[in-house]
Design a protein around this motif. Structure first.
Motif, mmCIF file in Angstrom:
data_model
loop_
_atom_site.group_PDB
_atom_site.id
_atom_site.type_symbol
_atom_site.label_atom_id
_atom_site.label_comp_id
_atom_site.label_asym_id
_atom_site.label_seq_id
_atom_site.Cartn_x
_atom_site.Cartn_y
_atom_site.Cartn_z
ATOM 1 N N GLU A 286 -31.581 -16.430 -39.673
ATOM 2 C CA GLU A 286 -30.387 -17.200 -39.304
ATOM 3 C C GLU A 286 -29.227 -16.309 -38.870
ATOM 4 O OE1 GLU A 286 -32.636 -19.339 -42.601
ATOM 5 O OE2 GLU A 286 -31.968 -17.290 -42.138
ATOM 6 N N LEU A 287 -29.266 -15.031 -39.269
ATOM 7 C CA LEU A 287 -28.148 -14.126 -38.981
ATOM 8 C C LEU A 287 -28.486 -13.081 -37.923
ATOM 9 C CD1 LEU A 287 -26.972 -13.377 -42.646
ATOM 10 C CD2 LEU A 287 -26.157 -15.178 -41.114
ATOM 11 N N LEU B 129 -20.482 -13.924 -37.266
ATOM 12 C CA LEU B 129 -21.429 -13.526 -38.311
ATOM 13 C C LEU B 129 -20.964 -14.045 -39.672
ATOM 14 C CD1 LEU B 129 -23.842 -11.953 -39.405
ATOM 15 C CD2 LEU B 129 -22.422 -9.886 -39.380
ATOM 16 N N ALA B 130 -19.665 -13.947 -39.942
ATOM 17 C CA ALA B 130 -19.127 -14.460 -41.209
ATOM 18 C C ALA B 130 -19.323 -15.974 -41.310
ATOM 19 C CB ALA B 130 -17.650 -14.099 -41.334
ATOM 20 N N LEU C 100 -22.314 -20.545 -43.666
ATOM 21 C CA LEU C 100 -23.182 -21.702 -43.471
ATOM 22 C C LEU C 100 -24.485 -21.532 -44.245
ATOM 23 C CD1 LEU C 100 -24.076 -24.341 -42.060
ATOM 24 C CD2 LEU C 100 -24.755 -22.941 -40.086
ATOM 25 N N LEU C 101 -25.024 -20.326 -44.218
ATOM 26 C CA LEU C 101 -26.270 -20.045 -44.922
ATOM 27 C C LEU C 101 -26.099 -20.183 -46.434
ATOM 28 C CD1 LEU C 101 -29.214 -19.084 -44.510
ATOM 29 C CD2 LEU C 101 -28.372 -16.737 -44.703
ATOM 30 N N PRO D 287 -21.892 -4.767 -40.081
ATOM 31 C CA PRO D 287 -22.445 -6.102 -40.347
ATOM 32 C C PRO D 287 -22.717 -6.340 -41.827
ATOM 33 C CG PRO D 287 -24.080 -4.702 -39.279
ATOM 34 C CD PRO D 287 -22.788 -3.973 -39.212
ATOM 35 N N SER D 288 -23.130 -5.301 -42.562
ATOM 36 C CA SER D 288 -23.383 -5.468 -43.999
ATOM 37 C C SER D 288 -22.094 -5.795 -44.742
ATOM 38 C CB SER D 288 -24.009 -4.196 -44.578
ATOM 39 O OG SER D 288 -25.249 -3.926 -43.972
ATOM 40 N N ALA D 289 -21.006 -5.110 -44.372
ATOM 41 C CA ALA D 289 -19.717 -5.363 -45.022
ATOM 42 C C ALA D 289 -19.197 -6.762 -44.682
ATOM 43 C CB ALA D 289 -18.702 -4.309 -44.606
#
Length: 238
Positions: free
Chosen positions: A19-20, A98-99, A104-105, A222-224
């Motif tokens: 999803e990401l 992305l956030a 949503l996830l 992206p991890s942060a």
């Protein structure tokens, strides 16, 4: 506090979530290009500098490995701020998306951000980044001056060094938690109020992000962002 620290690091496994994946790809590529471009340029011109001012056939050539070690350390310190500022400025619209997808996830509730045109997302995200840049500069200049003044004073310079660590952690918390909070229509003042209400936890999140940036380079952004969204949903939103 421990969970806040671990959110950025544990979010590495989220990068592979279906999803990401598409939202992760663009900021990851942007960060990789910046990281390797700056690393190549820095190493190339530093090597030219050493060959000109400290050739390998001189009596002082034994200093070259030490200078290279110092250059790598400086690159890591400068990268801490330059990647955060430049990389996030360019990738901010994608980080906002992305956030939103991460939230949503986690919650199952879609954000208005996901239905907005990309131009609107980009305008709002870049405007927010410029505000954070002003916030950084206003506080960074006095800290730099203090560092120059106290750099030769024992004990006090250690205290000032710890201020850099605290300031870096606080700035990274502001930088990344902004994405999910802005997606939920919180302005800059409201965001700071939320973070200050749980200051120690927010500093802990920033410290975890600092660790991530030091050791994982391009994967940190992206991890942060994902970690900041998890921190927002689980510890700040309520």
């Amino acid at each position: 506090m421990i969970n806040a620290f671990l959110y950025p690091v544990s979010s590495i496994t989220w990068l592979a979530k279906r999803e990401l994946r598409s939202a992760v790809l663009v900021p990851l590529l942007i960060n990789m290009v910046l990281f390797f471009a700056l690393a190549w340029l820095g190493s190339h011109y530093f090597d030219v500098f050493l060959n000109q001012w400290l050739p390998a056939d001189t009596g002082w050539a034994w200093l070259r490995p030490l200078l290279w070690l110092l250059a790598v350390m400086m690159f890591l310190v400068m990268g801490f701020f330059s990647f955060t500022i430049v990389g996030n400025l360019i990738a901010s619209p994608f980080n906002a998306i992305l956030a939103a997808r991460t939230e949503l996830l986690i919650t199952g509730k879609s954000s208005e951000r996901l239905s907005q045109p990309f131009a609107v997302v980009a305008k709002e995200a870049i405007s927010s980044e410029l505000f954070k840049l002003r916030y950084l500069v206003v506080r960074l200049i006095p800290l730099l001056i203090l560092t120059l003044i106290t750099s030769w004073i024992p004990m006090i310079n250690l205290f000032v060094s710890s201020l850099w660590l605290i300031f870096g952690a606080w700035f990274l918390a502001i930088e990344y938690v902004d994405y999910p909070m802005a997606n939920n229509q919180l302005n800059a003042k409201e965001q700071l109020t939320k973070l200050k209400a749980k200051r120690i936890r927010s500093l802990s999140f920033g410290a975890g992000t600092s660790l991530l940036m030091m050791f994982l380079g391009p994967l940190a952004m992206p991890s942060a962002t994902i970690g900041a969204t998890r921190y927002w949903v689980n510890q700040l939103k309520g």
